[in-house]
Motif scaffolding. Sequence first.
Motif, PDB file in Angstrom:
ATOM      1  N   TYR A  88       0.850  -1.202   0.000  1.00  0.00           N
ATOM      2  CA  TYR A  88       0.000   0.000   0.000  1.00  0.00           C
ATOM      3  C   TYR A  88       0.888   1.256   0.000  1.00  0.00           C
ATOM      4  O   TYR A  88       0.902   2.025   0.962  1.00  0.00           O
ATOM      5  CB  TYR A  88      -0.911  -0.035   1.221  1.00  0.00           C
ATOM      6  CG  TYR A  88      -2.088   0.908   1.174  1.00  0.00           C
ATOM      7  CD1 TYR A  88      -2.573   1.418  -0.027  1.00  0.00           C
ATOM      8  CD2 TYR A  88      -2.760   1.277   2.347  1.00  0.00           C
ATOM      9  CE1 TYR A  88      -3.661   2.272  -0.053  1.00  0.00           C
ATOM     10  CE2 TYR A  88      -3.851   2.139   2.334  1.00  0.00           C
ATOM     11  CZ  TYR A  88      -4.290   2.637   1.119  1.00  0.00           C
ATOM     12  OH  TYR A  88      -5.370   3.496   1.074  1.00  0.00           O
ATOM     13  N   GLY A  89       1.615   1.439  -1.106  1.00  0.00           N
ATOM     14  CA  GLY A  89       2.480   2.611  -1.255  1.00  0.00           C
ATOM     15  C   GLY A  89       3.923   2.218  -1.502  1.00  0.00           C
ATOM     16  O   GLY A  89       4.240   1.033  -1.691  1.00  0.00           O
ATOM     17  N   THR A  90       4.779   3.229  -1.487  1.00  0.00           N
ATOM     18  CA  THR A  90       6.205   3.063  -1.779  1.00  0.00           C
ATOM     19  C   THR A  90       6.871   2.034  -0.860  1.00  0.00           C
ATOM     20  O   THR A  90       6.667   2.062   0.353  1.00  0.00           O
ATOM     21  CB  THR A  90       6.906   4.420  -1.585  1.00  0.00           C
ATOM     22  OG1 THR A  90       6.356   5.340  -2.525  1.00  0.00           O
ATOM     23  CG2 THR A  90       8.412   4.311  -1.772  1.00  0.00           C
ATOM     24  N   ALA A 127      13.306  -1.397  11.190  1.00  0.00           N
ATOM     25  CA  ALA A 127      12.244  -0.897  12.090  1.00  0.00           C
ATOM     26  C   ALA A 127      12.284   0.627  12.168  1.00  0.00           C
ATOM     27  O   ALA A 127      11.242   1.298  12.103  1.00  0.00           O
ATOM     28  CB  ALA A 127      12.406  -1.518  13.477  1.00  0.00           C
ATOM     29  N   GLU A 128      13.487   1.177  12.269  1.00  0.00           N
ATOM     30  CA  GLU A 128      13.667   2.637  12.318  1.00  0.00           C
ATOM     31  C   GLU A 128      13.132   3.303  11.044  1.00  0.00           C
ATOM     32  O   GLU A 128      12.451   4.330  11.093  1.00  0.00           O
ATOM     33  CB  GLU A 128      15.170   2.924  12.489  1.00  0.00           C
ATOM     34  CG  GLU A 128      15.580   4.373  12.321  1.00  0.00           C
ATOM     35  CD  GLU A 128      17.085   4.493  11.980  1.00  0.00           C
ATOM     36  OE1 GLU A 128      17.923   3.997  12.758  1.00  0.00           O
ATOM     37  OE2 GLU A 128      17.399   5.062  10.900  1.00  0.00           O
ATOM     38  N   THR A 129      13.448   2.699   9.923  1.00  0.00           N
ATOM     39  CA  THR A 129      13.018   3.247   8.626  1.00  0.00           C
ATOM     40  C   THR A 129      11.494   3.324   8.562  1.00  0.00           C
ATOM     41  O   THR A 129      10.924   4.328   8.118  1.00  0.00           O
ATOM     42  CB  THR A 129      13.557   2.365   7.476  1.00  0.00           C
ATOM     43  OG1 THR A 129      14.989   2.342   7.571  1.00  0.00           O
ATOM     44  CG2 THR A 129      13.138   2.905   6.114  1.00  0.00           C
ATOM     45  N   ARG A 168       9.455   6.951   8.686  1.00  0.00           N
ATOM     46  CA  ARG A 168       8.665   7.290   7.504  1.00  0.00           C
ATOM     47  C   ARG A 168       7.176   7.009   7.705  1.00  0.00           C
ATOM     48  O   ARG A 168       6.379   7.145   6.778  1.00  0.00           O
ATOM     49  CB  ARG A 168       9.243   6.568   6.287  1.00  0.00           C
ATOM     50  CG  ARG A 168      10.686   7.043   6.031  1.00  0.00           C
ATOM     51  CD  ARG A 168      11.363   6.309   4.926  1.00  0.00           C
ATOM     52  NE  ARG A 168      10.646   6.473   3.651  1.00  0.00           N
ATOM     53  CZ  ARG A 168      11.168   6.181   2.483  1.00  0.00           C
ATOM     54  NH1 ARG A 168      12.426   5.743   2.395  1.00  0.00           N
ATOM     55  NH2 ARG A 168      10.469   6.318   1.386  1.00  0.00           N
ATOM     56  N   GLU A 169       6.837   6.608   8.939  1.00  0.00           N
ATOM     57  CA  GLU A 169       5.435   6.359   9.306  1.00  0.00           C
ATOM     58  C   GLU A 169       4.734   5.388   8.365  1.00  0.00           C
ATOM     59  O   GLU A 169       3.630   5.622   7.882  1.00  0.00           O
ATOM     60  CB  GLU A 169       4.659   7.686   9.391  1.00  0.00           C
ATOM     61  CG  GLU A 169       5.256   8.614  10.443  1.00  0.00           C
ATOM     62  CD  GLU A 169       4.507   9.929  10.591  1.00  0.00           C
ATOM     63  OE1 GLU A 169       3.635  10.212   9.744  1.00  0.00           O
ATOM     64  OE2 GLU A 169       4.802  10.671  11.547  1.00  0.00           O
ATOM     65  N   ILE A 170       5.423   4.280   8.112  1.00  0.00           N
ATOM     66  CA  ILE A 170       4.849   3.230   7.265  1.00  0.00           C
ATOM     67  C   ILE A 170       4.431   2.071   8.159  1.00  0.00           C
ATOM     68  O   ILE A 170       5.182   1.657   9.049  1.00  0.00           O
ATOM     69  CB  ILE A 170       5.885   2.729   6.230  1.00  0.00           C
ATOM     70  CG1 ILE A 170       6.411   3.894   5.382  1.00  0.00           C
ATOM     71  CG2 ILE A 170       5.272   1.656   5.347  1.00  0.00           C
ATOM     72  CD1 ILE A 170       7.598   3.512   4.503  1.00  0.00           C
ATOM     73  N   LEU A 187       2.475  -3.837   8.092  1.00  0.00           N
ATOM     74  CA  LEU A 187       1.499  -4.779   7.530  1.00  0.00           C
ATOM     75  C   LEU A 187       0.962  -4.274   6.195  1.00  0.00           C
ATOM     76  O   LEU A 187       0.537  -5.058   5.350  1.00  0.00           O
ATOM     77  CB  LEU A 187       0.342  -5.016   8.505  1.00  0.00           C
ATOM     78  CG  LEU A 187       0.699  -5.856   9.723  1.00  0.00           C
ATOM     79  CD1 LEU A 187      -0.556  -6.132  10.540  1.00  0.00           C
ATOM     80  CD2 LEU A 187       1.383  -7.160   9.334  1.00  0.00           C
ATOM     81  N   GLU A 188       0.976  -2.962   6.018  1.00  0.00           N
ATOM     82  CA  GLU A 188       0.489  -2.402   4.751  1.00  0.00           C
ATOM     83  C   GLU A 188       1.570  -2.403   3.674  1.00  0.00           C
ATOM     84  O   GLU A 188       1.269  -2.472   2.490  1.00  0.00           O
ATOM     85  CB  GLU A 188      -0.028  -0.974   4.978  1.00  0.00           C
ATOM     86  CG  GLU A 188      -1.314  -0.944   5.776  1.00  0.00           C
ATOM     87  CD  GLU A 188      -1.903   0.446   5.889  1.00  0.00           C
ATOM     88  OE1 GLU A 188      -3.070   0.544   6.293  1.00  0.00           O
ATOM     89  OE2 GLU A 188      -1.211   1.441   5.578  1.00  0.00           O
ATOM     90  N   VAL A 189       2.810  -2.301   4.107  1.00  0.00           N
ATOM     91  CA  VAL A 189       3.950  -2.374   3.176  1.00  0.00           C
ATOM     92  C   VAL A 189       4.888  -3.464   3.700  1.00  0.00           C
ATOM     93  O   VAL A 189       5.843  -3.200   4.422  1.00  0.00           O
ATOM     94  CB  VAL A 189       4.681  -1.016   3.070  1.00  0.00           C
ATOM     95  CG1 VAL A 189       5.882  -1.130   2.130  1.00  0.00           C
ATOM     96  CG2 VAL A 189       3.732   0.067   2.564  1.00  0.00           C
ATOM     97  N   PRO A 190       4.576  -4.727   3.347  1.00  0.00           N
ATOM     98  CA  PRO A 190       5.285  -5.853   3.965  1.00  0.00           C
ATOM     99  C   PRO A 190       6.628  -6.172   3.300  1.00  0.00           C
ATOM    100  O   PRO A 190       6.879  -7.321   2.928  1.00  0.00           O
ATOM    101  CB  PRO A 190       4.280  -6.993   3.829  1.00  0.00           C
ATOM    102  CG  PRO A 190       3.551  -6.670   2.561  1.00  0.00           C
ATOM    103  CD  PRO A 190       3.474  -5.164   2.494  1.00  0.00           C
ATOM    104  N   GLY A 191       7.477  -5.162   3.168  1.00  0.00           N
ATOM    105  CA  GLY A 191       8.793  -5.420   2.595  1.00  0.00           C
ATOM    106  C   GLY A 191       9.637  -4.172   2.572  1.00  0.00           C
ATOM    107  O   GLY A 191       9.128  -3.051   2.735  1.00  0.00           O
TER     108      GLY A 191
END
Lengths: 231, 231, 231, 231
Positions: free
Chosen positions: C122-124, C149-151, C155-157, C160-164
């Motif tokens: 769900y996004g970049t 985890a810091e990244t 970046r407030e990602i 679970l929405e961006v699983p990678g």
Amino acid sequence: MLEQLKEEVFQANLELPKQGLIKYTWGNVSGIDREQGLFVIKPSGVSYDNMKASDMVVCDLQGNVVEGKLNPSSDTPTHAVLYQRFSEIGGIVHTHSTWATAWAQSGLDVPAMGTTHADTFYGTVPCARFLTQEEIDRGYEAETGELIAETFKEREIDPLEVPGVLLHGHGPFTWGKTPSSAVMNAVVLDEVCKTNFVARQLNSYAEELPQRVLDKHYLRKHGKDAYYGQN
Amino acid sequence: MLEQLKEEVFQANLELPKQGLIKYTWGNVSGIDREQGLFVIKPSGVSYDNMKASDMVVCDLQGNVVEGKLNPSSDTPTHAVLYQRFSEIGGIVHTHSTWATAWAQSGLDVPAMGTTHADTFYGTVPCARFLTQEEIDRGYEAETGELIAETFKEREIDPLEVPGVLLHGHGPFTWGKTPSSAVMNAVVLDEVCKTNFVARQLNSYAEELPQRVLDKHYLRKHGKDAYYGQN
Amino acid sequence: MLEQLKEEVFQANLELPKQGLIKYTWGNVSGIDREQGLFVIKPSGVSYDNMKASDMVVCDLQGNVVEGKLNPSSDTPTHAVLYQRFSEIGGIVHTHSTWATAWAQSGLDVPAMGTTHADTFYGTVPCARFLTQEEIDRGYEAETGELIAETFKEREIDPLEVPGVLLHGHGPFTWGKTPSSAVMNAVVLDEVCKTNFVARQLNSYAEELPQRVLDKHYLRKHGKDAYYGQN
Amino acid sequence: MLEQLKEEVFQANLELPKQGLIKYTWGNVSGIDREQGLFVIKPSGVSYDNMKASDMVVCDLQGNVVEGKLNPSSDTPTHAVLYQRFSEIGGIVHTHSTWATAWAQSGLDVPAMGTTHADTFYGTVPCARFLTQEEIDRGYEAETGELIAETFKEREIDPLEVPGVLLHGHGPFTWGKTPSSAVMNAVVLDEVCKTNFVARQLNSYAEELPQRVLDKHYLRKHGKDAYYGQN
């Protein structure tokens, strides 16, 4: 003679088409018995479908056939010279694998841009220059071996730390402690050429790996402080 | 009629999908019996899964069917003209293989940038121009053959030394002493187009192979001083 | 211990070569039992041909081996940290798959340019920076997990929405509710990197997916209003 | 109900992974019985390994399920609209195949640059715009079908002459007289996108096929004067 080494070299040759590194007979693997000073190599231009372990040819370090009914690979003198110049290697591979060959045709060195590279090659993989007319006349295949050795000497690269080279306009040679590790290094070099190609197309300013990451990845798999694998 | 040649041509056709050169029925191989002046070619649009050696069609050098229940390949007149114009070839292959076709669509010749090329093609593989409306009206397929012959004549290329061509916007034709060697030449041409593409993307100033290296590689595999393989 | 999870993790590891994501042993999959606070991971450097479910190693969330005769993957501390920081994930995959690795070497984020991306991410997908010397000295693998985890936090990602994620100069990590969904996410990320690469080469001005299309595709497969599949 | 069509659609769906067009369940094929006004389509998100012909779902032209225990593909409304708007087609395919998807992400039309294209598509394959928010709200999948029909109408393209389209940022839809011909058209479109990509990278000035060559190739395989194949 050297039945176990023949089997090992035979299996390593079969690995080339299995790993997608070659089509037809465009490659060769050899392995050496350092005690006897003899190496075993694939015969020239023989189809992989019909090849047997007993077809492998035994040569001395001058590249003369010591045993075998078939002609050895036409690249045999290159292998012989490399075994002479690089005294610690145990196996050599030559292919025209797509990505390493394409990179060789570009005439550029292969910089360490990723950890796949760093896990196997401790720094830039050099691209050796074209042979001169004089060298070709003196003996193309043996001089190819001399050129590789010269390239590593002049650039002060340890052939065990960077177990491969590109030949401008030709393709890769890789080596290793054993024939099968030389094949694995050929697989890595081809993959690295592919990923570096794509990275550079995506971002022509893409950086090389920082020295600290290169060190970390190479040294966690190689040398006395390695901690990768089961040993 | 010509049962052995039919089998040979059938097997060479099966090699096309096996080598990844074609999908569906997008290719054809023929082989000639020079004594009888007859050639054998794949039928048109028949699935490779169901094809049998006995489905191969026998044609004369005017492209007329001499034996066979099926229509021959729609490219049959191209094959017929090539057998007439290039009197020493024994087999012809046409495919839409990815990389050679892409290169053909670029409209560029394929320069000798590597030894994979030099091992098979003694110099640049030409890209023939689009046919004119007049030529298409006169007979597209036969005129394609004439255009290939004209291209080699005008550019003074020996079709045995450069056993292949690209047709602008279309794809490759290759040939050889036998149907199976024509297939191998098709594999080489496709691979060469792929590696050259990557080399040029990496380095738009990438050089062609020096003449001395081209000579060395071609002549160690071809002609009276060849020393590659078991002969 | 955890026999069912071992089987699941073992099968997910076998999926890596089957999906063309890895060569040799260049990858690892783990899966966690959240109730027991233990995860199961592939052993280090073991050939996929000989590996058995019982070779899987059980570790606690500090990355200590709890059960198993073999050394766990050298990337185990990365997995351990990710399970700590991302409390809802159930499986983790690391590979050096060609296209995601190439993109990682470019140092760029992976923008959402297509619906293949939007169906899963769900996004970049961010590209995390190189580790510093200090972090490497502190512990390369664990710090890699902390960096990821810091990244995501900075970046407030939502993981679970961006699983990678991509690691600059290294390659991808992906995760999911289960080991097998983490593998599928690895397949998607590699494919997305390939198609985005080609799209950008074709058209350097190619747009990212509009937010409305990203929303539509992600939300028709994920969340309470999803209507894809059989549930 | 429609057992023969179910088998045909089932087989056409299996062809997608076999031809390398899809991974996992990222594609769907349908086929229509025009007399009954019913079409048969793959169920949503079902693994190809476990799928049976009897799992195929029967729908009417409004996209309502008429028979079947499973949910139909989430793209069913797109298929339904296409069958309504393009009254002569018999099968529809949707995939996220790599090269056509990459081209779709570039937002560009696919020009006829080669005869592989011309053998199947009589001119440019259009790339349809992104849907608006309003269209998405009205019903994303049905509006996708309307957008395709609108694109062909506005640009005055005959859907039988150009049996495919790209959706910007999404991927290809292709169709044909039968489900299996729609699959073949999907294979051709993917291949054409690949070869065009390479041709353009090689030569950014590469020409489109002249109209006379486009005409010749399309018309020797299609229409009343066709002479390709066995009919």
